[in-house]
Design a protein around this motif. Sequence first.
Motif, short mmCIF file in Angstrom:
data_model
loop_
_atom_site.label_atom_id
_atom_site.label_comp_id
_atom_site.label_asym_id
_atom_site.label_seq_id
_atom_site.Cartn_x
_atom_site.Cartn_y
_atom_site.Cartn_z
N THR A 9 5.48 23.34 3.43
CA THR A 9 5.29 22.05 3.85
C THR A 9 6.40 20.98 2.84
N VAL A 10 6.73 19.79 3.50
CA VAL A 10 7.50 18.91 2.76
C VAL A 10 6.74 17.53 2.99
N ASP A 11 6.62 16.92 1.89
CA ASP A 11 5.90 15.62 1.88
C ASP A 11 6.89 14.46 1.47
N LEU A 12 6.53 13.26 1.98
CA LEU A 12 7.06 12.02 1.73
C LEU A 12 5.98 11.21 1.13
N GLN A 13 6.11 10.89 -0.08
CA GLN A 13 5.21 9.87 -0.48
C GLN A 13 5.70 8.42 -0.71
N THR A 27 9.11 9.07 -2.45
CA THR A 27 9.38 10.40 -3.34
C THR A 27 9.17 11.55 -2.42
N ALA A 28 10.11 12.42 -2.20
CA ALA A 28 10.10 13.74 -1.38
C ALA A 28 9.80 14.84 -2.17
N SER A 29 8.72 15.68 -1.73
CA SER A 29 8.54 16.95 -2.31
C SER A 29 8.27 18.09 -1.44
N ARG A 30 8.52 19.26 -1.81
CA ARG A 30 8.28 20.43 -1.06
C ARG A 30 7.34 21.45 -1.72
N ASP A 31 6.55 22.42 -0.74
CA ASP A 31 5.86 23.44 -1.45
C ASP A 31 6.27 24.46 -0.68
N ASN A 32 6.82 25.19 -1.46
CA ASN A 32 7.69 26.44 -0.81
C ASN A 32 6.70 27.55 -0.40
N ARG A 33 5.37 27.72 -0.93
CA ARG A 33 4.22 28.58 -0.70
C ARG A 33 3.80 28.20 0.53
N MET A 34 3.56 26.98 0.67
CA MET A 34 2.87 26.30 1.94
C MET A 34 3.91 25.98 3.03
N GLY A 43 0.80 -1.02 0.08
CA GLY A 43 0.04 -0.15 0.07
C GLY A 43 0.79 1.45 -0.16
N SER A 44 0.27 2.47 -0.11
CA SER A 44 0.66 3.74 0.08
C SER A 44 0.42 4.69 1.20
N LEU A 45 1.27 5.54 1.72
CA LEU A 45 0.95 6.50 2.72
C LEU A 45 1.85 7.53 2.14
N ARG A 46 1.09 8.98 2.57
CA ARG A 46 1.80 10.05 2.22
C ARG A 46 1.89 10.99 3.67
N LEU A 47 3.27 11.10 4.03
CA LEU A 47 3.42 12.10 5.13
C LEU A 47 3.65 13.19 4.60
N SER A 48 3.43 14.36 5.64
CA SER A 48 3.58 15.69 5.46
C SER A 48 4.14 16.18 6.72
N CYS A 49 4.81 17.40 6.55
CA CYS A 49 5.70 18.21 7.53
C CYS A 49 5.48 19.52 7.04
N ALA A 50 4.76 20.31 7.99
CA ALA A 50 4.44 21.58 8.30
C ALA A 50 5.57 22.13 8.73
N ALA A 51 6.18 23.14 8.33
CA ALA A 51 7.43 23.71 8.96
C ALA A 51 7.03 25.33 9.14
N SER A 52 7.51 25.95 10.26
CA SER A 52 7.01 27.23 10.48
C SER A 52 8.09 27.84 11.55
N TYR A 85 8.40 7.98 11.89
CA TYR A 85 9.11 8.83 10.86
C TYR A 85 9.19 10.39 11.18
N TYR A 86 10.43 10.79 11.13
CA TYR A 86 10.79 12.22 11.54
C TYR A 86 10.96 13.12 10.67
N CYS A 87 10.57 14.26 10.64
CA CYS A 87 11.07 15.46 9.78
C CYS A 87 12.05 16.29 10.43
N ALA A 88 13.24 16.65 9.65
CA ALA A 88 14.02 17.45 10.27
C ALA A 88 14.79 18.36 9.49
#
Length: 124
Positions: A78-82, A69-76, A16-25, A94-97
């Motif tokens: 956020t950094v995601d891990l598909q 697959t890692a991706s980022r949204d500079n406007r939002m 299966g699949s999961l998508r993790l998201s990391c909100a950075a502020s 899983y940790y975002c750093a």
Amino acid sequence: QVQLAESGGGLVQAGGSLRLSCAASGRSFSGFRMAWFRQAPGKEREFVAVIYWSSGDTTYTDPVRGRFTASRDNRMNTVDLQMNSLKPEDTAVYYCAAGVISGSIARIENYAYWGQGTQVTVSS
């Protein structure tokens, strides 16, 4: 005050699949690299993937290359891990750093900021 907040973990069957998201502020992350690490029970925290905030360049550890697959949204900010084709051995917290671009991408010491982690469990 820098904050990283992961979300998206859960229980999934193998394959299966999961998508993790990391909100950075809390600051500008220009010039930073954002990484995903994971820690399985009884094991050390290990590097999974990194993405450079400005360029979007990515690097993956061998066990996940081609599946994650890692991706980022500079406007939002956020950094995601598909995560696709998940395996039971992907089970971990899983940790975002975040860290300035310096030194090895896989060394925990090179990341100053960490999220609280999100549990991913893959059943066989």
